[in-house]
Design a protein around this motif. Structure first.
Motif, PDB file in Angstrom:
ATOM      1  N   SER A  96      93.002  70.875 118.471  1.00 53.58           N
ATOM      2  CA  SER A  96      92.889  69.054 118.982  1.00 53.58           C
ATOM      3  C   SER A  96      93.425  68.844 120.122  1.00 53.58           C
ATOM      4  O   SER A  96      94.586  69.657 120.216  1.00 53.58           O
ATOM      5  CB  SER A  96      93.063  68.260 118.180  1.00 53.58           C
ATOM      6  OG  SER A  96      93.284  67.297 117.987  1.00 53.58           O
ATOM      7  N   GLU A  97      93.612  67.970 120.638  1.00 56.12           N
ATOM      8  CA  GLU A  97      93.711  67.764 122.039  1.00 56.12           C
ATOM      9  C   GLU A  97      95.069  66.811 121.635  1.00 56.12           C
ATOM     10  O   GLU A  97      96.421  66.801 122.714  1.00 56.12           O
ATOM     11  CB  GLU A  97      93.260  66.625 123.098  1.00 56.12           C
ATOM     12  CG  GLU A  97      91.657  67.972 123.714  1.00 56.12           C
ATOM     13  CD  GLU A  97      91.292  66.470 124.530  1.00 56.12           C
ATOM     14  OE1 GLU A  97      91.721  65.177 125.018  1.00 56.12           O
ATOM     15  OE2 GLU A  97      90.177  66.809 124.287  1.00 56.12           O
ATOM     16  N   ARG A  98      95.299  65.987 120.914  1.00 53.93           N
ATOM     17  CA  ARG A  98      96.812  65.455 120.337  1.00 53.93           C
ATOM     18  C   ARG A  98      96.479  65.726 118.904  1.00 53.93           C
ATOM     19  O   ARG A  98      95.891  66.331 117.742  1.00 53.93           O
ATOM     20  CB  ARG A  98      95.868  63.632 120.292  1.00 53.93           C
ATOM     21  CG  ARG A  98      95.839  63.589 121.533  1.00 53.93           C
ATOM     22  CD  ARG A  98      95.987  62.151 121.866  1.00 53.93           C
ATOM     23  NE  ARG A  98      97.445  61.182 121.891  1.00 53.93           N
ATOM     24  CZ  ARG A  98      97.228  60.275 121.674  1.00 53.93           C
ATOM     25  NH1 ARG A  98      95.866  59.463 122.148  1.00 53.93           N
ATOM     26  NH2 ARG A  98      98.406  60.058 121.264  1.00 53.93           N
ATOM     27  N   GLY A  99      97.952  66.191 118.300  1.00 61.27           N
ATOM     28  CA  GLY A  99      98.104  65.757 116.560  1.00 61.27           C
ATOM     29  C   GLY A  99      97.262  67.259 116.468  1.00 61.27           C
ATOM     30  O   GLY A  99      97.299  68.608 117.078  1.00 61.27           O
ATOM     31  N   VAL A 100      97.599  67.774 115.509  1.00 63.12           N
ATOM     32  CA  VAL A 100      97.443  69.112 114.387  1.00 63.12           C
ATOM     33  C   VAL A 100      95.906  68.814 113.400  1.00 63.12           C
ATOM     34  O   VAL A 100      96.120  67.615 112.344  1.00 63.12           O
ATOM     35  CB  VAL A 100      97.985  69.678 114.524  1.00 63.12           C
ATOM     36  CG1 VAL A 100      98.809  69.044 113.256  1.00 63.12           C
ATOM     37  CG2 VAL A 100      97.598  71.402 113.430  1.00 63.12           C
ATOM     38  N   TYR A 101      95.288  69.380 113.180  1.00 63.66           N
ATOM     39  CA  TYR A 101      93.611  69.470 112.033  1.00 63.66           C
ATOM     40  C   TYR A 101      94.240  69.725 110.862  1.00 63.66           C
ATOM     41  O   TYR A 101      95.716  70.481 110.484  1.00 63.66           O
ATOM     42  CB  TYR A 101      92.745  69.906 112.364  1.00 63.66           C
ATOM     43  CG  TYR A 101      91.918  69.752 114.142  1.00 63.66           C
ATOM     44  CD1 TYR A 101      91.556  68.090 113.743  1.00 63.66           C
ATOM     45  CD2 TYR A 101      91.829  70.342 114.789  1.00 63.66           C
ATOM     46  CE1 TYR A 101      90.082  68.220 114.536  1.00 63.66           C
ATOM     47  CE2 TYR A 101      90.942  69.974 116.448  1.00 63.66           C
ATOM     48  CZ  TYR A 101      90.240  69.281 115.178  1.00 63.66           C
ATOM     49  OH  TYR A 101      89.682  68.609 117.045  1.00 63.66           O
ATOM     50  N   ILE A 102      93.813  69.236 109.848  1.00 63.04           N
ATOM     51  CA  ILE A 102      94.370  68.799 108.215  1.00 63.04           C
ATOM     52  C   ILE A 102      94.131  70.515 108.170  1.00 63.04           C
ATOM     53  O   ILE A 102      94.838  71.188 107.406  1.00 63.04           O
ATOM     54  CB  ILE A 102      93.507  67.991 107.391  1.00 63.04           C
ATOM     55  CG1 ILE A 102      94.319  66.745 107.966  1.00 63.04           C
ATOM     56  CG2 ILE A 102      93.921  68.947 105.898  1.00 63.04           C
ATOM     57  CD1 ILE A 102      95.794  66.106 107.396  1.00 63.04           C
ATOM     58  N   SER A 103      93.052  70.674 108.565  1.00 63.97           N
ATOM     59  CA  SER A 103      92.290  72.772 108.246  1.00 63.97           C
ATOM     60  C   SER A 103      93.309  73.236 108.614  1.00 63.97           C
ATOM     61  O   SER A 103      93.430  74.515 108.022  1.00 63.97           O
ATOM     62  CB  SER A 103      90.610  72.471 108.194  1.00 63.97           C
ATOM     63  OG  SER A 103      90.697  72.263 109.679  1.00 63.97           O
ATOM     64  N   GLU A 104      93.994  73.083 110.498  1.00 64.38           N
ATOM     65  CA  GLU A 104      94.901  74.284 110.544  1.00 64.38           C
ATOM     66  C   GLU A 104      95.946  74.019 109.763  1.00 64.38           C
ATOM     67  O   GLU A 104      96.310  75.171 109.892  1.00 64.38           O
ATOM     68  CB  GLU A 104      95.200  73.142 111.779  1.00 64.38           C
ATOM     69  CG  GLU A 104      93.899  74.422 112.442  1.00 64.38           C
ATOM     70  CD  GLU A 104      94.026  72.711 114.269  1.00 64.38           C
ATOM     71  OE1 GLU A 104      93.471  73.850 114.668  1.00 64.38           O
ATOM     72  OE2 GLU A 104      94.544  71.836 114.700  1.00 64.38           O
ATOM     73  N   LEU A 105      96.655  73.050 109.540  1.00 58.96           N
ATOM     74  CA  LEU A 105      97.776  72.665 108.725  1.00 58.96           C
ATOM     75  C   LEU A 105      97.910  73.561 107.460  1.00 58.96           C
ATOM     76  O   LEU A 105      98.664  74.508 106.507  1.00 58.96           O
ATOM     77  CB  LEU A 105      98.235  71.240 108.811  1.00 58.96           C
ATOM     78  CG  LEU A 105      98.949  70.818 109.361  1.00 58.96           C
ATOM     79  CD1 LEU A 105      98.940  68.767 109.092  1.00 58.96           C
ATOM     80  CD2 LEU A 105     100.232  71.241 110.086  1.00 58.96           C
ATOM     81  N   ALA A 106      96.447  73.576 106.876  1.00 57.49           N
ATOM     82  CA  ALA A 106      95.909  74.306 105.493  1.00 57.49           C
ATOM     83  C   ALA A 106      96.451  75.734 105.542  1.00 57.49           C
ATOM     84  O   ALA A 106      97.500  76.264 105.008  1.00 57.49           O
ATOM     85  CB  ALA A 106      94.511  73.559 105.309  1.00 57.49           C
ATOM     86  N   GLU A 107      95.740  76.276 106.246  1.00 55.16           N
ATOM     87  CA  GLU A 107      95.778  77.789 106.985  1.00 55.16           C
ATOM     88  C   GLU A 107      96.805  78.096 107.452  1.00 55.16           C
ATOM     89  O   GLU A 107      97.280  79.680 106.724  1.00 55.16           O
ATOM     90  CB  GLU A 107      94.869  77.729 108.144  1.00 55.16           C
ATOM     91  CG  GLU A 107      94.559  79.721 108.418  1.00 55.16           C
ATOM     92  CD  GLU A 107      93.612  79.721 110.038  1.00 55.16           C
ATOM     93  OE1 GLU A 107      93.551  80.630 110.728  1.00 55.16           O
ATOM     94  OE2 GLU A 107      92.582  78.660 110.033  1.00 55.16           O
ATOM     95  N   ALA A 108      97.917  77.282 108.007  1.00 56.23           N
ATOM     96  CA  ALA A 108      99.133  78.092 108.808  1.00 56.23           C
ATOM     97  C   ALA A 108     100.079  78.090 107.549  1.00 56.23           C
ATOM     98  O   ALA A 108     100.853  78.813 107.428  1.00 56.23           O
ATOM     99  CB  ALA A 108      99.501  77.470 109.390  1.00 56.23           C
TER     100      ALA A 108
END
Length: 193
Positions: A96-108
């Motif tokens: 994402s250009e700004r912020g973070v995707y929810i799916s990326e947080l879930a993966e991390a």
């Protein structure tokens, strides 16, 4: 008193002077010496009651003597800080250009998206994040608010001060041993040994 007298007479082999109906004992035996079902149930109930009383006493004592509401609240705030740190780190590495995707947080984090969403809702309610949608990609992401960035800066400052105090008072060797020990304990708990 009569019960004690009857038990003493039974031990001595004397005839009981009162009728069995008047004697109350949690355990009674048949003439052959076997414990009856009723008396076993009574004994079990008495033992359960004693255990419950003891548990209540321990529980009361814990809350009266050891429970520290300030520590619990501080732990909750600390947990918020950890989540905010995940978001901050995620923002730097996100698609994402700004912020973070929810799916990326879930993966991390390894948490399911539903749990991440729940955490994000709580952080939003506290004013730490805002939910946004990337309409081109039809994906939801979160951004940190100014309040969150301020909280993270305060937390980082506190952590640096704590680290400095630890380094001034604990040898590098002791810290290394502690870190290795904690790492080994973590491996044992997670089953990665």
């Amino acid at each position: 008193m009569a019960d004690e007298k009857n038990m003493a007479e039974e031990r001595e082999g004397k005839e009981v002077t009162e009728s069995p109906e008047k004697v109350s004992s949690p355990i009674s035996k048949t003439e052959g010496g076997e414990v009856t079902a009723d008396s076993a149930a009574e004994a079990e109930a008495a033992a359960k009651k004693a255990a419950e009383d003891m548990y209540e006493e321990v529980e009361d004592r814990f809350f009266l003597e050891y429970f520290d509401a300030n520590r619990v609240l501080a732990s909750a705030e600390r947990l918020d800080s950890v989540y905010l740190r995940f978001i901050e780190t995620g923002e730097r590495h996100s698609e994402s250009e700004r912020g973070v995707y929810i799916s990326e947080l879930a993966e991390a984090t390894g948490f399911p998206i539903k749990r991440i969403s729940s955490m994000m809702t709580r952080l939003q309610d506290k004013g730490y994040i805002v939910w946004k949608t990337n309409t081109e990609k039809d994906r939801t992401y979160v951004e940190l608010t100014g309040k969150a960035k301020e909280a993270l800066a305060t937390d980082m400052d506190r952590n640096w001060k704590l680290y400095k105090t630890i380094r001034e008072n604990v040898s590098l060797n002791d810290l290394t041993v502690t870190a290795k020990t904690l790492h080994r304990i973590s491996e044992l708990i997670s089953g990665d040994d």
